[in-house]
Enzyme design. Structure first.
Site, mmCIF file in Angstrom:
data_model
loop_
_atom_site.group_PDB
_atom_site.id
_atom_site.type_symbol
_atom_site.label_atom_id
_atom_site.label_comp_id
_atom_site.label_asym_id
_atom_site.label_seq_id
_atom_site.Cartn_x
_atom_site.Cartn_y
_atom_site.Cartn_z
ATOM 1 N N LYS A 11 34.388 -15.885 13.047
ATOM 2 C CA LYS A 11 33.762 -15.798 11.733
ATOM 3 C C LYS A 11 34.770 -16.246 10.669
ATOM 4 O O LYS A 11 35.931 -15.841 10.696
ATOM 5 C CB LYS A 11 33.302 -14.364 11.457
ATOM 6 C CG LYS A 11 32.455 -14.218 10.208
ATOM 7 C CD LYS A 11 31.852 -12.822 10.095
ATOM 8 C CE LYS A 11 30.966 -12.707 8.863
ATOM 9 N NZ LYS A 11 30.309 -11.394 8.749
ATOM 10 N N GLU A 47 19.058 1.644 12.710
ATOM 11 C CA GLU A 47 18.592 2.589 11.690
ATOM 12 C C GLU A 47 17.785 3.736 12.289
ATOM 13 O O GLU A 47 17.901 4.881 11.853
ATOM 14 C CB GLU A 47 17.753 1.848 10.639
ATOM 15 C CG GLU A 47 18.546 0.851 9.804
ATOM 16 C CD GLU A 47 18.633 -0.531 10.417
ATOM 17 O OE1 GLU A 47 19.227 -1.427 9.788
ATOM 18 O OE2 GLU A 47 18.113 -0.725 11.558
ATOM 19 N N ARG A 77 13.054 0.567 8.207
ATOM 20 C CA ARG A 77 13.030 0.327 9.645
ATOM 21 C C ARG A 77 13.010 1.634 10.451
ATOM 22 O O ARG A 77 12.846 1.602 11.666
ATOM 23 C CB ARG A 77 14.253 -0.503 10.047
ATOM 24 C CG ARG A 77 14.514 -1.689 9.146
ATOM 25 C CD ARG A 77 15.583 -2.609 9.688
ATOM 26 N NE ARG A 77 14.998 -3.622 10.531
ATOM 27 C CZ ARG A 77 15.694 -4.457 11.288
ATOM 28 N NH1 ARG A 77 16.999 -4.373 11.336
ATOM 29 N NH2 ARG A 77 15.085 -5.345 12.023
#
Length: 594
Positions: A245, A333, A361
């Protein structure tokens, strides 16, 4: 002449020789860095998949072949190569292109993303639909990160795909980080795969995927060759790709968390621009982060939980100072909420810190595992209201409406930093039911906010200002805009202002007084009007027979786009100037008969 200048669409890309692609990758990286250094946005994720993006559009016949980018943080290169190079500078700006894949924006964005872990289910749905329609030569590819693939929904998709003959290719972009570093047992497994020390059985092969890799995600020749090979293999496939990344910008590689979305920075050195004014109020997330540590130091029962957002929520402060009582559960979640419920059932005081948009969610878990059982989980909903440039997938405008209908749930919104601290203090003293505390993205209004804790009586409003003709009822931080608007209207002395604080339970005593004292009432919220705070006031007004009109100011029944928070408040007509205009109009209006 550079390679990128020749390319508007992937068909142009496919005219290049494979030997031309490394130069294109270099130019594409520089292009992303140049734009994002001044316009801001998500940097590290897109830099990490430059080679993969080029290879995918080089090998596959997009948009006929379908590509879905999970979450979409990493899709900038994809956008630049698919007809949006000349408009990329408008990325995330009002009226400009979206920061995430968006179906209405381009035929190459085959599925809108913004929340993680949806790509496998969506691409499987497309592949199965293609098969049902008799199309056999179409490829379906989902690119998903190692943090996102650990989510429950991603596993549901893998589990289903593995028993189909769908022509899907899942590309696991493994860089050991989402926004914060990846966590959990799957991360350890993937680390062992990279080292060659994993157990003999491969988890993806056990799920009936044709597994290949891991391969170097920055080696264009290897990527192209492997993707071309996989084109000839039918059924569910998974390619494990190792990337870095922030690849290509040293600072972004060294500090991958900060450079996920670094703000403005020097395109050559990577150095971030320093803020000019340090004497400014804190971010609400930092008030939460410091306050939970302060409370936890004297209350051993306090636990902090976040689903993969320790830096964004500032729970990282607790993770650094009291690591055994602060938990990052990863992008999960549903698990976060029910884990909190289990801990609360054992007598712990659990602060479950979730962005408002992501708590959607876990709606079933809020109702089924928390509220029905009256377990006193303390939900801290960061990024409530309009959040700005991330757009409709990230606006936290529905929380009041979707939580207000749930029995046994308290809903509170602080107008300032001290109220956030004090409701956290109140909640950890012990409640008999769960509470949701919603606060916005960005800064508060108070410099000296770290005041002694004070208990707040549940269900009590606070009068900010007296008035004689008109009353403004605000909820949360946007009450500060109301206060400014009142001061600049034509007759401030005639306008009363109440900071209602609690959406549920409402302060009935104060409302009865307001209804008996004022003929004109405005409600103000940074949330959707349908089913929101104003609706709650309207329902109670109807119940007690208040006959005058209540003017509800909030976000209309539409998905708001992206832009700065200030621009979106103006579009939603909840900014200070619009509030002032509404006040002036009502103050000029003839007094209704009593």
């Amino acid at each position: 002449m550079g390679q990128l200048s020749k390319i508007q669409y992937p068909k142009d890309l496919r005219e290049l020789s494979i030997g031309d692609l490394p130069l294109l990758a270099k130019e594409l990286r520089e292009f992303i860095i140049d734009i994002i250094s001044t316009k801001e946005g998500h940097l590290g994720a897109s830099l990490g998949v430059v080679e993969l993006t080029i290879a995918l559009h080089y090998v596959f016949n997009t948009p006929y072949d379908k590509i879905i980018w999970d979450v979409g943080h990493q899709a900038y290169g994809h956008k630049i190569l698919t007809g949006r190079k000349d408009t990329f500078h408008t990325n995330r700006q009002l009226g400009g292109i979206s920061g995430f894949p968006k179906m209405e924006e381009s035929e190459y964005d085959v599925f809108g993303t913004g929340h993680s872990s949806t790509s496998i289910s969506a691409i499987l749905g497309m592949a199965l639909a293609s098969s049902l329609k008799g199309t056999t030569n179409q490829h379906h590819i989902a690119i998903i990160g190692d943090a996102s693939i650990a989510s429950g929904m991603a596993f549901e998709g893998l589990n289903h795909a593995g028993v189909t003959d769908a022509n899907v290719l899942i590309i696991l972009n493994d860089n050991a980080i989402g926004i914060d570093p990846s966590v959990g047992a799957l991360k350890k497994y993937l680390t062992n795969v990279k080292k060659g020390t994993a157990k003999e059985e491969n988890i993806f092969e056990c799920l009936n995927f044709d597994y290949s890799g891991p391969i170097d995600g920055h080696n264009l020749k290897a990527l192209v060759e492997e993707l071309q090979r996989l084109k000839g293999i039918k059924g569910p496939k998974l390619l494990h790709v190792i990337t870095t990344k922030g690849k290509g910008l040293q600072k972004a590689e060294e500090d991958q968390v900060t450079y996920h979305a670094p703000g403005k920075f020097d395109r050559i050195t990577g150095e971030r621009q320093k803020g000019e004014n340090t004497n400014i109020p804190p971010k609400y997330q930092d008030v939460f982060g410091h306050s939970i540590v302060e409370l936890a130091q004297t209350n051993q029962n306090i636990i902090g939980i976040t689903p993969a957002m320790p830096t964004g929520s500032s729970l990282k402060i607790m993770m650094e100072q009291i690591p055994d009582r602060a938990i990052d559960v990863g992008i999960a979640e549903q698990h976060a909420v029910t884990l909190a419920a289990g801990m609360a059932a054992e007598g712990l005081q659990v602060f479950c810190n979730v962005y408002s948009t992501f708590l959607q969610r876990a709606y079933d878990q809020i109702i089924h595992d928390v509220a029905i059982q009256k377990l006193p989980v303390i939900f801290c909903l960061d990024r409530a209201g309009l959040v700005g440039e991330d757009g409709p997938t990230h606006h936290g405008i529905f929380d009041i409406a979707y939580l207000r209908c749930v029995p046994n749930l308290i809903i509170f919104a602080p107008m300032n930093e001290m109220e956030l601290r004090n409701i956290m203090y109140t909640a950890q003293l012990g409640l008999d039911r769960p509470i949701a505390i919603r606060y916005p993205r960005g800064r508060g209004v108070t410099l000296n906010w770290k005041t002694p804790f004070q208990k707040i009586t549940i269900g009590t409003a606070k009068r900010i200002k007296k008035g004689t003709k008109l009353s403004v009822l605000s909820i949360g931080h946007i009450g500060n805009a109301a206060a400014v608007a009142i001061e600049q209207c034509i007759a401030p002395e005639k306008v009363a202002h109440y900071n209602m604080r609690f959406v549920k339970p409402l302060d009935i005593k104060t409302l009865d007084y307001i209804f008996s004292s004022f003929d004109t009432i405005i409600t103000l919220e940074d949330g959707c009007k349908l089913g929101g705070f104003g609706s709650a006031i309207l329902e109670y007004a109807n119940e007690v027979g208040f006959s005058h009109k209540i003017h509800i100011m909030g976000v209309e029944d539409r998905f708001m786009g992206h832009g700065t928070i200030e621009e979106l408040h103006q579009l939603s007509k909840i900014d200070t100037n619009t509030i002032t205009i509404q006040l002036n109009n009502l103050l000029h209006a003839p007094q209704p008969p009593s």
